[in-house]
Design a protein around this motif. Structure first.
Motif, PDB file in Angstrom:
ATOM      1  N   PHE A  28     -38.976  28.263  -2.819  1.00  0.00           N
ATOM      2  CA  PHE A  28     -38.812  26.798  -2.568  1.00  0.00           C
ATOM      3  C   PHE A  28     -38.887  26.769  -1.083  1.00  0.00           C
ATOM      4  O   PHE A  28     -39.752  25.532  -0.382  1.00  0.00           O
ATOM      5  CB  PHE A  28     -37.462  26.431  -2.963  1.00  0.00           C
ATOM      6  CG  PHE A  28     -37.080  24.941  -2.326  1.00  0.00           C
ATOM      7  CD1 PHE A  28     -37.570  24.048  -2.873  1.00  0.00           C
ATOM      8  CD2 PHE A  28     -35.893  24.937  -1.467  1.00  0.00           C
ATOM      9  CE1 PHE A  28     -37.250  22.670  -2.300  1.00  0.00           C
ATOM     10  CE2 PHE A  28     -35.480  23.551  -1.025  1.00  0.00           C
ATOM     11  CZ  PHE A  28     -36.131  22.416  -1.524  1.00  0.00           C
ATOM     12  N   VAL A  29     -38.201  27.498  -0.209  1.00  0.00           N
ATOM     13  CA  VAL A  29     -38.305  27.411   1.265  1.00  0.00           C
ATOM     14  C   VAL A  29     -39.709  27.691   1.846  1.00  0.00           C
ATOM     15  O   VAL A  29     -40.181  27.102   2.767  1.00  0.00           O
ATOM     16  CB  VAL A  29     -37.231  28.604   1.532  1.00  0.00           C
ATOM     17  CG1 VAL A  29     -37.263  28.321   3.473  1.00  0.00           C
ATOM     18  CG2 VAL A  29     -35.693  28.124   1.471  1.00  0.00           C
ATOM     19  N   PHE A  30     -40.357  28.456   1.125  1.00  0.00           N
ATOM     20  CA  PHE A  30     -41.797  29.095   1.753  1.00  0.00           C
ATOM     21  C   PHE A  30     -42.630  27.640   1.428  1.00  0.00           C
ATOM     22  O   PHE A  30     -43.241  27.202   2.582  1.00  0.00           O
ATOM     23  CB  PHE A  30     -42.348  29.870   0.951  1.00  0.00           C
ATOM     24  CG  PHE A  30     -43.687  30.271   1.610  1.00  0.00           C
ATOM     25  CD1 PHE A  30     -43.857  30.889   2.860  1.00  0.00           C
ATOM     26  CD2 PHE A  30     -44.882  30.210   0.749  1.00  0.00           C
ATOM     27  CE1 PHE A  30     -45.283  31.243   3.320  1.00  0.00           C
ATOM     28  CE2 PHE A  30     -46.107  30.634   1.271  1.00  0.00           C
ATOM     29  CZ  PHE A  30     -46.291  31.289   2.510  1.00  0.00           C
ATOM     30  N   VAL A  36     -52.199  22.724  -9.744  1.00  0.00           N
ATOM     31  CA  VAL A  36     -52.884  21.498  -9.203  1.00  0.00           C
ATOM     32  C   VAL A  36     -52.005  20.343  -8.532  1.00  0.00           C
ATOM     33  O   VAL A  36     -52.615  19.586  -7.727  1.00  0.00           O
ATOM     34  CB  VAL A  36     -53.760  21.080 -10.543  1.00  0.00           C
ATOM     35  CG1 VAL A  36     -54.454  19.625 -10.220  1.00  0.00           C
ATOM     36  CG2 VAL A  36     -55.083  22.108 -10.741  1.00  0.00           C
ATOM     37  N   ARG A  37     -50.931  20.203  -9.274  1.00  0.00           N
ATOM     38  CA  ARG A  37     -50.032  19.134  -8.892  1.00  0.00           C
ATOM     39  C   ARG A  37     -49.633  19.558  -7.366  1.00  0.00           C
ATOM     40  O   ARG A  37     -49.809  18.356  -6.750  1.00  0.00           O
ATOM     41  CB  ARG A  37     -48.644  19.392  -9.529  1.00  0.00           C
ATOM     42  CG  ARG A  37     -47.733  18.390  -9.305  1.00  0.00           C
ATOM     43  CD  ARG A  37     -46.318  18.193 -10.001  1.00  0.00           C
ATOM     44  NE  ARG A  37     -46.478  18.115 -11.523  1.00  0.00           N
ATOM     45  CZ  ARG A  37     -46.266  19.154 -12.289  1.00  0.00           C
ATOM     46  NH1 ARG A  37     -45.965  20.629 -11.855  1.00  0.00           N
ATOM     47  NH2 ARG A  37     -46.582  19.057 -13.670  1.00  0.00           N
ATOM     48  N   LEU A  38     -49.264  20.697  -6.955  1.00  0.00           N
ATOM     49  CA  LEU A  38     -48.947  20.728  -5.614  1.00  0.00           C
ATOM     50  C   LEU A  38     -50.263  20.658  -4.626  1.00  0.00           C
ATOM     51  O   LEU A  38     -50.196  20.004  -3.456  1.00  0.00           O
ATOM     52  CB  LEU A  38     -48.268  22.146  -5.490  1.00  0.00           C
ATOM     53  CG  LEU A  38     -48.023  22.584  -3.878  1.00  0.00           C
ATOM     54  CD1 LEU A  38     -46.858  21.495  -3.303  1.00  0.00           C
ATOM     55  CD2 LEU A  38     -47.315  23.986  -3.700  1.00  0.00           C
ATOM     56  N   PHE A  39     -51.151  21.353  -5.023  1.00  0.00           N
ATOM     57  CA  PHE A  39     -52.544  21.350  -4.234  1.00  0.00           C
ATOM     58  C   PHE A  39     -53.029  19.842  -4.105  1.00  0.00           C
ATOM     59  O   PHE A  39     -53.391  19.189  -2.899  1.00  0.00           O
ATOM     60  CB  PHE A  39     -53.505  22.167  -4.856  1.00  0.00           C
ATOM     61  CG  PHE A  39     -54.990  21.592  -4.854  1.00  0.00           C
ATOM     62  CD1 PHE A  39     -55.660  21.794  -3.590  1.00  0.00           C
ATOM     63  CD2 PHE A  39     -55.744  21.257  -5.830  1.00  0.00           C
ATOM     64  CE1 PHE A  39     -57.088  21.494  -3.405  1.00  0.00           C
ATOM     65  CE2 PHE A  39     -56.892  20.736  -5.906  1.00  0.00           C
ATOM     66  CZ  PHE A  39     -57.722  20.744  -4.667  1.00  0.00           C
ATOM     67  N   ALA A  40     -53.095  19.114  -5.291  1.00  0.00           N
ATOM     68  CA  ALA A  40     -53.647  17.738  -4.970  1.00  0.00           C
ATOM     69  C   ALA A  40     -52.662  16.752  -4.270  1.00  0.00           C
ATOM     70  O   ALA A  40     -53.228  15.910  -3.475  1.00  0.00           O
ATOM     71  CB  ALA A  40     -53.927  17.253  -6.558  1.00  0.00           C
ATOM     72  N   ALA A  59     -42.234  20.629  -3.180  1.00  0.00           N
ATOM     73  CA  ALA A  59     -41.638  21.870  -3.182  1.00  0.00           C
ATOM     74  C   ALA A  59     -40.571  21.832  -3.999  1.00  0.00           C
ATOM     75  O   ALA A  59     -40.514  22.819  -4.929  1.00  0.00           O
ATOM     76  CB  ALA A  59     -40.944  22.042  -1.791  1.00  0.00           C
ATOM     77  N   TYR A  60     -39.516  20.877  -4.267  1.00  0.00           N
ATOM     78  CA  TYR A  60     -38.557  20.817  -5.254  1.00  0.00           C
ATOM     79  C   TYR A  60     -39.433  20.925  -6.690  1.00  0.00           C
ATOM     80  O   TYR A  60     -38.602  21.610  -7.345  1.00  0.00           O
ATOM     81  CB  TYR A  60     -38.036  19.555  -5.036  1.00  0.00           C
ATOM     82  CG  TYR A  60     -36.637  19.045  -5.750  1.00  0.00           C
ATOM     83  CD1 TYR A  60     -35.644  20.067  -5.800  1.00  0.00           C
ATOM     84  CD2 TYR A  60     -36.646  18.308  -6.888  1.00  0.00           C
ATOM     85  CE1 TYR A  60     -34.593  19.860  -6.758  1.00  0.00           C
ATOM     86  CE2 TYR A  60     -35.590  17.888  -7.544  1.00  0.00           C
ATOM     87  CZ  TYR A  60     -34.653  18.845  -7.563  1.00  0.00           C
ATOM     88  OH  TYR A  60     -33.617  18.519  -8.460  1.00  0.00           O
ATOM     89  N   VAL A  61     -40.373  20.126  -6.811  1.00  0.00           N
ATOM     90  CA  VAL A  61     -41.012  20.023  -8.267  1.00  0.00           C
ATOM     91  C   VAL A  61     -41.487  21.337  -8.545  1.00  0.00           C
ATOM     92  O   VAL A  61     -41.086  21.868  -9.690  1.00  0.00           O
ATOM     93  CB  VAL A  61     -41.983  18.952  -8.353  1.00  0.00           C
ATOM     94  CG1 VAL A  61     -42.774  19.099  -9.529  1.00  0.00           C
ATOM     95  CG2 VAL A  61     -41.333  17.681  -8.408  1.00  0.00           C
ATOM     96  N   PHE A  62     -41.961  22.157  -7.572  1.00  0.00           N
ATOM     97  CA  PHE A  62     -42.565  23.243  -7.675  1.00  0.00           C
ATOM     98  C   PHE A  62     -41.437  24.343  -8.413  1.00  0.00           C
ATOM     99  O   PHE A  62     -41.424  25.038  -9.129  1.00  0.00           O
ATOM    100  CB  PHE A  62     -43.252  23.893  -6.489  1.00  0.00           C
ATOM    101  CG  PHE A  62     -44.286  24.949  -7.010  1.00  0.00           C
ATOM    102  CD1 PHE A  62     -45.677  24.639  -6.827  1.00  0.00           C
ATOM    103  CD2 PHE A  62     -43.808  26.238  -6.949  1.00  0.00           C
ATOM    104  CE1 PHE A  62     -46.531  25.759  -7.220  1.00  0.00           C
ATOM    105  CE2 PHE A  62     -44.902  27.270  -7.349  1.00  0.00           C
ATOM    106  CZ  PHE A  62     -46.055  27.046  -7.667  1.00  0.00           C
ATOM    107  N   THR A  90     -40.449  26.053 -11.819  1.00  0.00           N
ATOM    108  CA  THR A  90     -40.378  27.385 -11.998  1.00  0.00           C
ATOM    109  C   THR A  90     -39.022  27.694 -12.969  1.00  0.00           C
ATOM    110  O   THR A  90     -38.974  28.607 -13.852  1.00  0.00           O
ATOM    111  CB  THR A  90     -40.381  28.072 -10.690  1.00  0.00           C
ATOM    112  OG1 THR A  90     -41.651  27.743 -10.167  1.00  0.00           O
ATOM    113  CG2 THR A  90     -40.352  29.610 -10.772  1.00  0.00           C
ATOM    114  N   CYS A  91     -37.968  27.097 -12.393  1.00  0.00           N
ATOM    115  CA  CYS A  91     -36.595  27.206 -13.284  1.00  0.00           C
ATOM    116  C   CYS A  91     -36.611  26.825 -14.565  1.00  0.00           C
ATOM    117  O   CYS A  91     -36.161  27.723 -15.454  1.00  0.00           O
ATOM    118  CB  CYS A  91     -35.478  26.410 -12.409  1.00  0.00           C
ATOM    119  SG  CYS A  91     -35.024  27.002 -10.735  1.00  0.00           S
TER     120      CYS A  91
END
Lengths: 244, 191
Positions: free
Chosen positions: A93-95, A175-179, A225-228, A232-233
């Motif tokens: 998350f932090v990264f 793709v979500r994060l990248f896009a 970042a939060y969604v990612f 994961t959780c």
């Protein structure tokens, strides 16, 4: 000036070429910004944990808030069994958060706007979660594809859909994060270009858009970042607490 | 089969190079994919180790210490509160006990005083009665004595008067009888 809004995503080598046979592992601007982000996190955490005080200082408070935020996110979505994975989720998350935020600085490079970076992270999570699932539940983990309470007639169809949705997790996650990152930064660049090309006369409108979009992009940077992390959780929860 | 997958990948890579060139998406240029993945893994592992081994335990310790301190303080406060409540209860009990004791003492004293007063009054009354009785007896005696002496005087006077009148000695006993009956008739009513 770069009129092409995609130029900001160019990856180029910094320093000497590092090659192992055919494999090029040269240090690039992407590597540099990963390093910068990691260094920012390290320096921040170093100073925020340096003086442990009963009544926290401001910087200590931030790190503790961050800790509690991630801890609550994990316990809410994946329960107590996910506690051993807390350092990983926290780091992830932090990264991502800091990489996204560093990318918001002008002339910087957004590490997370590259599909390969997000894909590596998503694939690692996908594979790790699958391994954890099989280690915890053995072959019973396959029952994740067979939801309970579904009519027998629909069961084959649902199972196929479940398998596809499970396999598409790394794709959707990356793709979500990248896009989001790429689209946001492209848009900022386009509006920035409009400001230049329209000049003092007509540049004010795109400039105000640019300002508004910057705010929006900061929100998106945090949100993605939060969604990612929260996805994961959720995947981890599926692997740890197998019930449908 | 394997070969066809490889050709497919090669085709996609080749295609993506063309797409990247055409659409200008550097993300689809595989030239630095391995480099980016490699550095991502290195940097992230380093960051993960630092966070997991150094920073998270520190933050955890700090938060834990604070929670423990708060819990200890709350426990201490509750303990003190209980002690003070006990003390208050004890104090109230003491006050109630003393109040009862006071009422008892007051009642006892009152009773004792009443008794004492009654006793003394009785004693004084008895004394007065005795004195009265004594005085009565004395009066009676005096009356009797005076009666006797009156009779004597009366006898003497009577016999003297009779002697002077008649020049004759009269029988003393008859005079006495007459005086006695007369005095009984006249003075007796006074007694």
């Amino acid at each position: 000036m770069a009129a092409n809004p995609m130029v900001q995503f160019n990856v180029y080598r910094i320093g000497p070429e590092i090659k192992f046979g055919n494999i090029d592992l040269s240090f690039t601007n992407a590597s540099l910004f990963m390093l910068i982000s990691a260094s920012i996190i390290t320096v921040f955490l170093y100073f925020s944990t340096k003086n442990k005080r009963l009544i926290p200082s401001k910087i200590q408070l931030i790190s503790e808030l961050l800790y509690n935020f991630v801890a609550k996110m994990i316990s809410d979505t994946a329960g107590t069994k996910a506690k051993p994975y807390f350092p990983f989720i926290f780091s992830l998350f932090v990264f991502i958060l800091v990489c996204n935020m560093v990318g918001m600085l002008p002339y910087s490079f957004t590490v997370t706007s590259h599909i390969i970076v997000t894909l590596v992270m998503a694939l690692f999570i996908f594979i790790a979660v699958t391994i954890i699932g099989f280690l915890k539940h053995g072959l019973k983990y396959l029952s994740i594809f067979v939801p309970s309470g579904v009519p027998v007639v629909l069961l084959p169809l649902i199972t196929i859909i479940e398998i596809i949705s499970y396999l598409s997790r790394p794709v959707s996650l990356s793709v979500r994060l990248f896009a989001n990152m790429m689209a946001g930064h492209t848009m900022l660049k386009v509006f920035g270009g409009f400001v230049i090309s329209l000049g003092l006369v007509g540049g004010w409108l795109p400039l105000s858009f640019s300002v508004a979009l910057t705010g929006l992009e900061i929100l998106v940077a945090f949100l993605q970042a939060y969604v990612f992390a929260i996805l994961t959780c959720i995947y981890l929860n599926d692997a740890l607490n197998l019930h449908h | 089969m394997k070969l066809s997958i490889f050709t497919l990948i090669a085709l996609i890579l080749g295609q993506s190079r063309i797409i990247a060139a055409e659409a200008g998406m550097p993300q689809l240029n595989p030239e630095y994919w391995l480099s980016q993945s490699f550095w991502l893994v290195i940097v992230f592992i380093a960051l993960y180790v630092l966070i997991a081994k150094f920073f998270i335990p520190k933050i955890k310790l700090s938060i834990g210490d604070r929670e423990r301190k708060i819990k200890d303080d709350l426990d201490e406060a509750n303990k003190l509160k209980k002690i003070s409540e006990d003390k208050i209860a004890e104090y109230e009990k003491l006050i109630l006990e003393n109040k009862n004791k006071l009422i008892k003492i007051s009642n006892d004293t009152k009773k004792k005083l009443d008794l004492d007063i009654q006793k003394k009054r009785k004693a004084i009354e008895t004394q007065i009665q005795n004195e009265l009785d004594k005085a009565q007896i004395e009066i009676n005696n005096l009356k009797k004595e005076s009666l006797t002496s009156i009779e004597q005087v009366a006898e003497d006077i009577a016999s003297k008067v009779v002697e002077d009148l008649t020049n004759e000695k009269i029988n003393q006993s008859s005079v006495k009888a007459i005086v006695s009956s007369t005095s009984k008739k006249r003075i007796g009513s006074l007694l």
